[in-house]
Scaffold this motif. Structure first.
Motif, mmCIF file in Angstrom:
data_model
loop_
_atom_site.group_PDB
_atom_site.id
_atom_site.type_symbol
_atom_site.label_atom_id
_atom_site.label_comp_id
_atom_site.label_asym_id
_atom_site.label_seq_id
_atom_site.Cartn_x
_atom_site.Cartn_y
_atom_site.Cartn_z
ATOM 1 N N ILE A 16 0.836 -1.206 0.000
ATOM 2 C CA ILE A 16 0.000 0.000 0.000
ATOM 3 C C ILE A 16 0.866 1.250 0.000
ATOM 4 N N LEU A 17 1.918 1.238 0.818
ATOM 5 C CA LEU A 17 2.833 2.385 0.870
ATOM 6 C C LEU A 17 3.459 2.639 -0.497
ATOM 7 N N GLU A 18 3.921 1.560 -1.142
ATOM 8 C CA GLU A 18 4.562 1.703 -2.452
ATOM 9 C C GLU A 18 3.570 2.180 -3.498
ATOM 10 N N LEU A 19 2.353 1.609 -3.479
ATOM 11 C CA LEU A 19 1.330 2.000 -4.455
ATOM 12 C C LEU A 19 0.970 3.469 -4.315
ATOM 13 N N LEU A 20 0.736 3.904 -3.084
ATOM 14 C CA LEU A 20 0.366 5.306 -2.863
ATOM 15 C C LEU A 20 1.507 6.248 -3.228
ATOM 16 N N GLU A 21 2.728 5.879 -2.866
ATOM 17 C CA GLU A 21 3.863 6.754 -3.184
ATOM 18 C C GLU A 21 4.081 6.859 -4.691
ATOM 19 N N ILE A 22 4.012 5.744 -5.387
ATOM 20 C CA ILE A 22 4.178 5.764 -6.848
ATOM 21 C C ILE A 22 3.098 6.612 -7.500
ATOM 22 N N THR A 23 1.851 6.411 -7.061
ATOM 23 C CA THR A 23 0.717 7.159 -7.623
ATOM 24 C C THR A 23 0.866 8.657 -7.373
ATOM 25 N N LEU A 24 1.231 9.004 -6.134
ATOM 26 C CA LEU A 24 1.377 10.418 -5.791
ATOM 27 C C LEU A 24 2.512 11.074 -6.569
ATOM 28 N N ARG A 25 3.603 10.348 -6.756
ATOM 29 C CA ARG A 25 4.727 10.918 -7.518
ATOM 30 C C ARG A 25 4.352 11.107 -8.979
ATOM 31 N N LYS A 26 3.529 10.230 -9.522
ATOM 32 C CA LYS A 26 3.049 10.399 -10.893
ATOM 33 C C LYS A 26 2.185 11.649 -11.023
ATOM 34 N N GLU A 27 1.550 12.014 -9.905
ATOM 35 C CA GLU A 27 0.710 13.221 -9.874
ATOM 36 C C GLU A 27 1.521 14.446 -9.448
ATOM 37 N N HIS A 28 2.857 14.285 -9.436
ATOM 38 C CA HIS A 28 3.802 15.389 -9.185
ATOM 39 C C HIS A 28 3.896 15.811 -7.718
ATOM 40 N N PHE A 29 3.466 14.943 -6.798
ATOM 41 C CA PHE A 29 3.733 15.174 -5.383
ATOM 42 C C PHE A 29 5.100 14.575 -5.090
ATOM 43 N N SER A 30 6.027 15.370 -4.612
ATOM 44 C CA SER A 30 7.393 14.875 -4.436
ATOM 45 C C SER A 30 7.847 14.763 -2.984
#
Length: 240
Positions: A16-30
């Motif tokens: 879940i942590l990896e999925l959320l982090e990957i998704t957020l980074r794709k949305e330009h949250f760094s």
């Protein structure tokens, strides 16, 4: 464009942590911090401020509900619960301890992003509102509310309130004696289309009433008109 929003994700499932982090980074949250325990979350919160917290309920060293309660002692940062516990009781508990929203697992990542953006948009709209167009303070006989300072005092005592409670109170103060349906309140305060949100609004109003000392069997400040909606009635000397 890189978003400078600081996000804390608390979940004991690595996937879940990896999925959320990957998704957020794709949305330009760094600026993303991920932790898997209550202790690590408290440590992260002691080291820096965050703009939003994504919080699981079931953690190896304690419940997310109790962690939320601890967080609320120090900050009004918006909290979005993401949990496999999907009963109405769990959702109501999450909101009653200070959560701003609640999403159940399994979740659609696009819905999570939409909820995050809605929470952040409302937060920034609230912080960036034009203070020249409204009173510096809403002062009544039983309480005073300063939007600019995000400060609520009830009978002279400072009362801790969450970001969402501040927005809800601000909405009511700006519209005294007007009747609003639950969907109208949700869409105005949460910034999303209202669908099955009655309990969310009801819980936040109940919490706000309690903090305004308006939680008796017959509330006089935030009044429920059965089958219609809610109305904020500014307290006068008759309320004392």
């Amino acid at each position: 464009m890189i978003d400078d929003t600081k996000i804390l994700i608390v979940d004991d499932e690595v996937g879940i942590l990896e999925l959320l982090e990957i998704t957020l980074r794709k949305e330009h949250f760094s600026h993303i911090t991920t932790v898997s325990t209550k202790a690590d979350a408290l440590q992260a919160l002691s080291e820096q401020d965050f703009d939003i917290i994504l919080l699981d309920v079931m953690l190896p060293d304690g419940e997310g509900f109790s962690l939320c309660t601890e967080i609320r002692l120090h900050t009004t940062t918006p909290i979005l619960f993401i949990s496999a516990r999907s009963s109405d009781f769990d959702k109501l508990t999450g909101l009653s301890v200070g959560g701003d929203d609640y999403i159940t697992k399994p979740f659609n990542t696009l819905e999570v992003i939409a909820r995050i953006r809605a929470i952040l948009r409302r937060q920034r709209d609230y912080e960036g509102r034009d203070l020249e167009t409204e009173p510096n303070i809403f002062s009544y006989d039983t309480f005073a509310f300063s939007p600019g300072e995000a400060l609520l005092t009830v009978k002279g005592n400072v009362v801790e309130v969450t970001a969402k409670e501040l927005e809800l109170l601000h909405f009511f103060c700006k519209h005294p004696n007007h009747v609003f349906t639950v969907p109208q309140i949700y869409e105005s305060v949460w910034g999303e289309e209202a669908f099955g949100v009655e309990k969310t609004v009801t819980i936040h109003i109940a919490k706000l009433r309690k903090k305004l000392n308006d939680h008796t069997g017959q509330p006089k400040i935030i009044v429920n008109l059965r089958g219609i909606g809610y109305k904020f009635i500014p307290p006068t000397g008759d309320f004392l």
